[in-house]
Motif scaffolding. Structure first.
Motif, PDB file in Angstrom:
ATOM      1  N   ASP A  55      20.232 -31.183 -16.827  1.00 60.50           N
ATOM      2  CA  ASP A  55      20.316 -30.751 -18.212  1.00 60.50           C
ATOM      3  C   ASP A  55      21.416 -29.707 -18.314  1.00 60.50           C
ATOM      4  O   ASP A  55      21.562 -28.849 -17.437  1.00 60.50           O
ATOM      5  CB  ASP A  55      18.992 -30.151 -18.671  1.00 60.50           C
ATOM      6  CG  ASP A  55      17.884 -31.192 -18.778  1.00 60.50           C
ATOM      7  OD1 ASP A  55      18.147 -32.359 -18.436  1.00 60.50           O
ATOM      8  OD2 ASP A  55      16.766 -30.840 -19.185  1.00 60.50           O
ATOM      9  N   LEU A  56      22.209 -29.786 -19.387  1.00 61.03           N
ATOM     10  CA  LEU A  56      23.318 -28.854 -19.552  1.00 61.03           C
ATOM     11  C   LEU A  56      23.568 -28.616 -21.034  1.00 61.03           C
ATOM     12  O   LEU A  56      22.955 -29.236 -21.906  1.00 61.03           O
ATOM     13  CB  LEU A  56      24.575 -29.364 -18.849  1.00 61.03           C
ATOM     14  CG  LEU A  56      25.023 -30.825 -19.086  1.00 61.03           C
ATOM     15  CD1 LEU A  56      25.754 -30.963 -20.413  1.00 61.03           C
ATOM     16  CD2 LEU A  56      25.910 -31.305 -17.955  1.00 61.03           C
ATOM     17  N   TRP A  57      24.485 -27.712 -21.304  1.00 60.29           N
ATOM     18  CA  TRP A  57      24.850 -27.356 -22.675  1.00 60.29           C
ATOM     19  C   TRP A  57      26.299 -27.727 -22.927  1.00 60.29           C
ATOM     20  O   TRP A  57      27.169 -27.473 -22.088  1.00 60.29           O
ATOM     21  CB  TRP A  57      24.641 -25.859 -22.923  1.00 60.29           C
ATOM     22  CG  TRP A  57      23.206 -25.444 -22.818  1.00 60.29           C
ATOM     23  CD1 TRP A  57      22.544 -25.005 -21.712  1.00 60.29           C
ATOM     24  CD2 TRP A  57      22.246 -25.469 -23.875  1.00 60.29           C
ATOM     25  NE1 TRP A  57      21.229 -24.739 -21.995  1.00 60.29           N
ATOM     26  CE2 TRP A  57      21.013 -25.012 -23.327  1.00 60.29           C
ATOM     27  CE3 TRP A  57      22.286 -25.809 -25.222  1.00 60.29           C
ATOM     28  CZ2 TRP A  57      19.849 -24.907 -24.070  1.00 60.29           C
ATOM     29  CZ3 TRP A  57      21.118 -25.702 -25.964  1.00 60.29           C
ATOM     30  CH2 TRP A  57      19.929 -25.259 -25.394  1.00 60.29           C
ATOM     31  N   ILE A  58      26.554 -28.332 -24.080  1.00 62.91           N
ATOM     32  CA  ILE A  58      27.913 -28.698 -24.476  1.00 62.91           C
ATOM     33  C   ILE A  58      28.369 -27.711 -25.547  1.00 62.91           C
ATOM     34  O   ILE A  58      27.759 -27.636 -26.622  1.00 62.91           O
ATOM     35  CB  ILE A  58      27.976 -30.137 -25.014  1.00 62.91           C
ATOM     36  CG1 ILE A  58      27.547 -31.118 -23.912  1.00 62.91           C
ATOM     37  CG2 ILE A  58      29.369 -30.471 -25.528  1.00 62.91           C
ATOM     38  CD1 ILE A  58      27.518 -32.563 -24.361  1.00 62.91           C
ATOM     39  N   PRO A  59      29.408 -26.931 -25.275  1.00 65.32           N
ATOM     40  CA  PRO A  59      29.846 -25.920 -26.243  1.00 65.32           C
ATOM     41  C   PRO A  59      30.630 -26.543 -27.394  1.00 65.32           C
ATOM     42  O   PRO A  59      31.423 -27.473 -27.197  1.00 65.32           O
ATOM     43  CB  PRO A  59      30.725 -24.994 -25.409  1.00 65.32           C
ATOM     44  CG  PRO A  59      31.267 -25.882 -24.331  1.00 65.32           C
ATOM     45  CD  PRO A  59      30.200 -26.885 -24.028  1.00 65.32           C
ATOM     46  N   LEU A  60      30.397 -26.046 -28.590  1.00 65.79           N
ATOM     47  CA  LEU A  60      31.142 -26.470 -29.778  1.00 65.79           C
ATOM     48  C   LEU A  60      31.839 -25.251 -30.367  1.00 65.79           C
ATOM     49  O   LEU A  60      31.184 -24.240 -30.657  1.00 65.79           O
ATOM     50  CB  LEU A  60      30.213 -27.079 -30.829  1.00 65.79           C
ATOM     51  CG  LEU A  60      29.433 -28.335 -30.446  1.00 65.79           C
ATOM     52  CD1 LEU A  60      28.509 -28.734 -31.584  1.00 65.79           C
ATOM     53  CD2 LEU A  60      30.372 -29.483 -30.099  1.00 65.79           C
ATOM     54  N   ALA A  61      33.135 -25.344 -30.522  1.00 67.92           N
ATOM     55  CA  ALA A  61      33.884 -24.249 -31.137  1.00 67.92           C
ATOM     56  C   ALA A  61      33.688 -24.283 -32.647  1.00 67.92           C
ATOM     57  O   ALA A  61      33.381 -25.327 -33.238  1.00 67.92           O
ATOM     58  CB  ALA A  61      35.369 -24.358 -30.783  1.00 67.92           C
ATOM     59  N   ALA A  62      33.854 -23.129 -33.278  1.00 63.25           N
ATOM     60  CA  ALA A  62      33.784 -23.076 -34.741  1.00 63.25           C
ATOM     61  C   ALA A  62      34.903 -23.928 -35.327  1.00 63.25           C
ATOM     62  O   ALA A  62      36.032 -23.950 -34.826  1.00 63.25           O
ATOM     63  CB  ALA A  62      33.904 -21.632 -35.220  1.00 63.25           C
TER      64      ALA A  62
END
Length: 693
Positions: A55-62
């Motif tokens: 399980d991981l996190w995918i970053p989203l930029a503004a």
């Protein structure tokens, strides 16, 4: 409404109520052919590759009006030092609980075949951060594709697949043609075709292009656009209630941290009842790439979206970029489950599609003679049919003129479609319908496409409100037992005059073969409660059989029962291991009629998926659901309760929702109520009410 008559005249059937099979959404389904038993599911344990998952996190930029965020994802990867293609399932759902079992069946399977298979919860759903935002769906999806393509374990080639709303998002991402996206598989995507070109159904309406965010989930995609002043009251309300309850569920602290409660309260504060299958709004700021990737579009005759399959294969340019598949399935499952049946090796089918376009993208994408469209033909000697073009060259329209005396169509809401206590069949749909029967003759009649009905109507007075006629096509066996083939709704707008007119309206698409010696029955109701709920309306007037007709798209040469493109037997990865504790309570009937002296008869339905489910990670999920259709009003109520419980972590939350649709003299009234608890504490309670004209 009419009288009994001979074959070919308007009449009410008085027999043939045994031998039917009822679908989960209330309609009758064609029985599975004895010659095609359901294949046993194979749970595969050995694959070409060993796998791992994390399980991981995918970053989203503004971006624009959208804040930066983190999306929760689960990745299954083959154990190989070489980068591999990635498959993405990106959906507004909950991978930690509601789709966990389904994800475990397919993502490890793809990983074992050499793909990195990735499941991502959309912004504001499941354990992802943020609040639900339909306008962020596509920008976020593009960012996820770019992030996957940049990972060291990915070779930069991406495939996307999805079911339901996730399939709709995959198709819209494909239309933007991001460079890494090389192939798409979309199963039961929400209807994409314009509402004025697709037939309306009693149980599945078409979504407006831009539904209002203030629309109550009790009316959802049945806002009066495709069917003005009427809503499909059965399956639509149930799906709306499911969506509302899911939107209220919190992030799971097992996958996040102590911030789950603050994130949950922020979501609830921003909660607005929404439509099921609501498409993301268009965003002119999104960049468009080059040529869209090849798309395999899949649906079922009993599911929304099959009209879109037919539209896409008909307009395929070039044709090697699209393939279509329509089975007898409903909308809630991938075809390897085969509900109602038959199941197929859908994972193997999609693997061939992805291998062709992601592993050898520069090779010839077509196979000589490969069918453009494969369809299930139900009924007589049910089988799969394969066509290399759509529509087939041997498809012709056969007219069945209506006969008999003129018939006055009178609205009969309380008694159309509701269970009849004196009938042999408790759903006796056509005891108050007007019917015409047509013999098939000595040869089978194979129908493929959209039947059409032309009705010559004479209003008795100026129409101050709209009126509705529901048509159903039945296959009636020699012993009188009927099987529903398809249906459709005709909406006649209000008119200041009383001029005779002859509207033509299509029924829902179907593939079906009527056996020799059977009868083709056209049944008309005005309307068809509870599967179709009309608003305040006038009577359609008098129906003149002369000049009215049923038209069927009939194959001159019926398709072969032994097609050259068979499917593999269904297989999946090993199941997740979710268990349900035994109970001493007897199971509640899935559908029953309750006679109440005060409120009149009502139909109670318990949707599928209720009970308590224990996940291997310790999560306990309890789901209670009940849909109630009342004859008076008419009215529909949907109740949902979902409890998430982790005994070891002392975490216990619940969501209760109640959605109702009623009708008065001026229109529809929708009401929604939500109560959320953390332990015994009520942390959120709100109601919405809206009156629709």
């Amino acid at each position: 409404m009419g009288s009994l008559g001979v074959i070919g005249e308007g009449r009410r059937p008085d027999q043939g109520r045994t031998g039917d099979r009822t679908r989960p959404d209330g309609e009758r389904a064609a029985p599975a052919p004895p010659s095609a038993p359901r294949p046993a599911m194979r749970h595969r344990r050995r694959f070409p590759y060993e796998t791992s998952h994390e399980d991981l996190w995918i970053p989203l930029a503004a971006s624009g009006t959208h804040e930066s965020s983190m999306l929760y994802a689960r990745v299954w990867r083959p154990l190989t030092p070489e980068p591999v293609p990635a498959l993405l399932e990106y959906a507004p759902d909950r991978l930690g609980d509601s789709t966990a079992a389904r994800d475990a069946q397919r993502h490890p399977w793809y990983a074992g075949q050499g793909y990195a298979s990735v499941r991502v919860d959309a912004r504001g759903h499941g354990s992802s951060q943020g609040i639900p935002d339909a306008s962020a769906a596509l920008p976020d999806g593009l960012a996820v594709i770019a992030w996957l393509a940049a990972q060291p374990w990915c070779n930069g080639r991406i495939g996307a697949f999805g079911l339901g709303a996730g399939a709709g998002w995959a198709l819209r991402l494909a239309a933007l043609a991001p460079g890494p996206l090389g192939a798409v598989v979309a199963v039961c995507a929400p209807q994409q075709a314009p509402v004025d070109t697709a037939p309306a159904r009693p149980d599945h309406a078409r979504s407006p292009a831009n539904p209002s965010p203030a629309v109550s989930p009790a009316v959802c995609d049945a806002v009066p656009v495709a069917v003005p002043a009427a809503v499909p009251a059965d399956a639509t309300l149930s799906r709306s209630a499911d969506l509302l309850a899911a939107l209220c569920l919190p992030p799971d602290p097992h996958h996040t941290d102590a911030s789950w409660r603050a994130l949950w309260l922020n979501r609830l504060a921003a909660l607005t009842p929404r439509c099921p299958d609501e498409p993301p709004p268009p965003d002119a700021q999104l960049p468009a790439g080059g040529q869209p990737p090849p798309v395999l579009v899949v649906s079922g005759w009993r599911a929304p979206g099959h009209d879109d399959v037919l539209a896409r294969v008909a307009g395929a340019a070039p044709p090697d970029r699209v393939r279509g598949l329509i089975g007898p399935w409903s909308a809630a499952h991938y075809p390897d489950h085969g509900i109602p049946g038959p199941a197929i090796g859908f994972l193997q089918e999609t693997l061939r599609w992805f291998d062709r376009h992601l592993r050898t993208p520069d090779a010839d994408v077509g196979t000589p003679g490969e069918p453009l469209l494969r369809c299930w033909i139900g009924g007589h000697r049910a089988h799969w049919a394969a066509d290399t073009r759509w529509p087939p060259l041997d498809l012709t329209r056969t007219a069945y003129p209506l006969h008999g005396l003129p018939v006055t169509l009178v609205p009969d809401v309380p008694r159309s479609g509701l269970p009849s206590p004196e009938a042999a069949d408790p759903l006796a749909d056509d005891t108050r319908a007007i019917c015409w029967d047509f013999p098939t003759g000595t040869e089978p009649v194979e129908v493929l496409g959209h039947p059409r009905v032309t009705l010559r109507l004479q209003p008795e007075k100026p129409q101050k409100a709209s009126s509705h006629v529901v048509a159903r096509l039945w296959d009636v066996a020699p012993d009188g037992s009927p099987t529903l083939v398809t249906s459709g709704v005709l909406t006649l707008p209000a008119s200041p005059g009383s001029t005779e007119h002859a509207p033509v309206f299509p029924l829902d698409g179907t593939g079906y073969a009527f056996a020799p010696g059977h009868r083709i029955r056209l049944a008309l109701s005005c309307p068809y409660w509870p599967w179709h709920c009309p608003g305040p309306m006038d009577a359609p007037g008098t129906l003149h059989p002369e000049g009215s007709r049923l038209e069927l798209p009939v194959r001159v040469h019926p398709s072969s029962e032994e097609g050259p493109w068979p499917f593999d037997a269904p297989e999946q990865a090993e199941p997740l291991g979710i268990s349900s504790p035994a109970t001493l309570d007897p199971p509640r009937p899935g559908r029953r009629t309750v006679q109440d002296e005060t409120t009149g008869p009502r139909l109670e339905t318990v949707p599928h998926g209720v009970g308590t489910f224990r996940h291997p990670d310790g999560l306990e999920v309890t789901v209670e659901a009940l849909d109630v259709h009342s004859a008076r009003g008419p009215g529909v109520d949907a109740h949902r309760t979902i409890r998430l419980h982790r005994p070891d972590a002392l975490w216990d939350v619940s969501v209760e929702t109640h959605s109702a649709l009623t009708r008065d003299e001026s229109g529809f009234v929708t009401r929604d109520e939500v109560v959320c608890r953390s332990g015994p504490e009520i942390v959120f309670h709100r109601t919405w009410q809206q009156k629709l004209p």
